[in-house]
Design a protein around this motif. Sequence first.
Motif, short mmCIF file in Angstrom:
data_model
loop_
_atom_site.label_atom_id
_atom_site.label_comp_id
_atom_site.label_asym_id
_atom_site.label_seq_id
_atom_site.Cartn_x
_atom_site.Cartn_y
_atom_site.Cartn_z
N LEU A 38 0.81 -1.22 0.00
CA LEU A 38 0.00 0.00 0.00
C LEU A 38 0.84 1.28 0.00
O LEU A 38 0.59 2.18 -0.80
CB LEU A 38 -0.96 -0.01 1.19
N LEU A 42 0.99 4.13 -2.86
CA LEU A 42 0.56 5.50 -2.54
C LEU A 42 1.66 6.50 -2.91
O LEU A 42 1.39 7.55 -3.51
CB LEU A 42 0.23 5.59 -1.05
N THR A 45 1.90 6.88 -6.63
CA THR A 45 0.78 7.67 -7.16
C THR A 45 1.04 9.16 -6.96
O THR A 45 0.88 9.95 -7.88
CB THR A 45 -0.53 7.26 -6.45
N TYR A 52 0.70 13.15 -14.04
CA TYR A 52 -0.74 12.90 -14.17
C TYR A 52 -1.47 14.20 -14.53
O TYR A 52 -2.35 14.22 -15.40
CB TYR A 52 -1.31 12.33 -12.87
N LEU A 59 -5.89 15.55 -21.69
CA LEU A 59 -7.19 14.90 -21.88
C LEU A 59 -8.31 15.95 -21.92
O LEU A 59 -9.22 15.87 -22.75
CB LEU A 59 -7.43 13.89 -20.75
N LEU A 62 -8.22 17.61 -25.20
CA LEU A 62 -8.77 16.72 -26.23
C LEU A 62 -10.30 16.71 -26.15
O LEU A 62 -10.98 16.78 -27.19
CB LEU A 62 -8.24 15.30 -26.03
N PHE B 38 -7.66 1.31 4.39
CA PHE B 38 -6.50 1.94 3.75
C PHE B 38 -6.32 1.42 2.31
O PHE B 38 -6.05 2.19 1.38
CB PHE B 38 -5.26 1.66 4.60
N SER B 39 -6.53 0.08 2.14
CA SER B 39 -6.41 -0.51 0.79
C SER B 39 -7.44 0.10 -0.15
O SER B 39 -7.12 0.43 -1.30
CB SER B 39 -6.65 -2.02 0.84
N VAL B 42 -6.36 3.58 -1.04
CA VAL B 42 -5.24 3.55 -1.99
C VAL B 42 -5.74 3.17 -3.37
O VAL B 42 -5.33 3.76 -4.38
CB VAL B 42 -4.13 2.59 -1.51
N ILE B 45 -7.57 6.17 -4.81
CA ILE B 45 -6.61 7.22 -5.20
C ILE B 45 -5.86 6.80 -6.46
O ILE B 45 -5.65 7.60 -7.38
CB ILE B 45 -5.64 7.54 -4.03
N SER B 46 -5.47 5.52 -6.52
CA SER B 46 -4.73 5.03 -7.69
C SER B 46 -5.56 5.15 -8.95
O SER B 46 -5.05 5.51 -10.01
CB SER B 46 -4.31 3.57 -7.49
N GLN B 48 -8.09 7.17 -9.34
CA GLN B 48 -8.34 8.60 -9.59
C GLN B 48 -7.16 9.24 -10.33
O GLN B 48 -7.36 10.04 -11.22
CB GLN B 48 -8.54 9.28 -8.23
N TYR B 49 -5.95 8.89 -9.92
CA TYR B 49 -4.77 9.51 -10.53
C TYR B 49 -4.00 8.53 -11.41
O TYR B 49 -2.78 8.61 -11.51
CB TYR B 49 -3.86 10.07 -9.42
N LEU B 51 -2.28 7.14 -14.40
CA LEU B 51 -1.71 7.65 -15.65
C LEU B 51 -2.21 6.85 -16.84
O LEU B 51 -2.58 7.40 -17.87
CB LEU B 51 -0.19 7.52 -15.59
N ALA B 54 -5.72 7.72 -17.75
CA ALA B 54 -5.78 9.01 -18.45
C ALA B 54 -5.28 8.85 -19.87
O ALA B 54 -5.87 9.40 -20.81
CB ALA B 54 -4.93 10.04 -17.71
N GLN B 55 -4.20 8.08 -20.05
CA GLN B 55 -3.65 7.90 -21.38
C GLN B 55 -4.61 7.11 -22.28
O GLN B 55 -4.75 7.43 -23.47
CB GLN B 55 -2.29 7.21 -21.31
N GLU B 57 -7.81 7.05 -21.99
CA GLU B 57 -8.90 7.99 -22.32
C GLU B 57 -8.49 8.90 -23.46
O GLU B 57 -9.27 9.17 -24.37
CB GLU B 57 -9.24 8.84 -21.09
N GLN B 58 -7.23 9.37 -23.38
CA GLN B 58 -6.71 10.25 -24.44
C GLN B 58 -6.77 9.55 -25.79
O GLN B 58 -7.16 10.13 -26.79
CB GLN B 58 -5.25 10.59 -24.16
N VAL B 61 -10.33 9.47 -27.11
CA VAL B 61 -10.79 10.76 -27.66
C VAL B 61 -10.03 11.08 -28.95
O VAL B 61 -10.62 11.55 -29.93
CB VAL B 61 -10.61 11.90 -26.63
#
Lengths: 235, 173
Positions: A38, A42, A45, A52, A59, A62, B38-39, B42, B45-46, B48-49, B51, B54-55, B57-58, B61
Amino acid sequence: MKLTLDKEKILELYDYYRYALIPITVIVVCILITLFLLLPQLLSTFGNRARYDIEKSKLNVLNDNFTYISSLDQAGLDKNLDDTSLALPQQISFDAVISSIYYAAASSGVGVGDFQFNLEQGTQPGTLSSLTVDLKVFAPADNVLTFVKELYKIYPLSSVHTITVDDKTKELSLVFYYKPFVSVISDNSVAIPKLTTADQATLQEISNWKQPESALAPAAQATASASSSSSGFPF
Amino acid sequence: MNKDINLAGTIKKRRLPDHKVALFRRAAIIIAIVTTIFSILVFIISIQYSLSLAQSEQEKVNSRLTSYQKKIAEARLLKDRLGQIRTVTVGRENSFSQISEIISKKPEAVTTDSIDLGENSLIISFKSTSLSPMKDFITAIKEIKIAQGRQIKISELKTAPEGYTLSLYVKGL
């Protein structure tokens, strides 16, 4: 010191902790998961947060591009591009330049005299190239201004660099602009610039300009009538 | 004499006291719950952010945008050309509107004699057979609102064989 662990000792320890073995295992496993899975996840990230953010903003661009471009009307876009290409042609058309001068002269009662063309290529890529026309005219000063006013309503785009009007000479230095199509950015992650209200106003203005082709006929008629009534129209 | 001896009974078995076992259990439950929460955090968050998300998705589009390549190129060209057209039209409008405004203030008895439009300046001369309309004209010129960075000044007022001439100098067109 020698540490010995025989079978009996192990059994004794096992018996001692027998009922707490499962909770202890759970605690150890949880600690291991937290430390080795974990926390690194974290940290990685948050470590990639800057990258990011960049990817996320790409994004967003785009998505914006997609929303904007899919909302654009193809026919309207073609028409607008046609109008701007008439106003700012890819290459200079001497015919269009002469026609616009003819038309403006005929509309303002100005006689056109000698003229001289001077072609100037844009030095930087993307800059405007121009054709300068030095022109002698025969008319009162007020009519020269009307001529300029009329010229500003005709394709292609022009501007008056210098006007010299006095008793002896009436000379204008006109600049006609053109610009070859340049290669456009094909990177979709670069924002497509949207048309502002100023752009819309410019589009509206240039769409009302007259085309040099249509300027030819009335100009020719006007010149013909002018040359029959006055000797001061040698053009 | 056959007497059984219970050997097990002679060994005194030692084990962790019950209250300590209970303590371990409680600690294990709490740690397990905390680790689970906590898991989940995490994980969220992982995601949400992420990469890669996001890539991907890019890419989606981007692939949708490929069908609009012509439109995109046209939109970029249009914007570029419009900007340059506007630069020219605004520049020429500035000088022309200034000339027109000055001329519109001129009384009928005053005529435009000469206009000399340079790169950033303008010299415009007027003539009149009498002084009175020229005076009115000068008063009217004073009322003209001048744009920032621009100057209008009377460079010359003189008598001429046919009357009077007035020269105006406009700077900062």
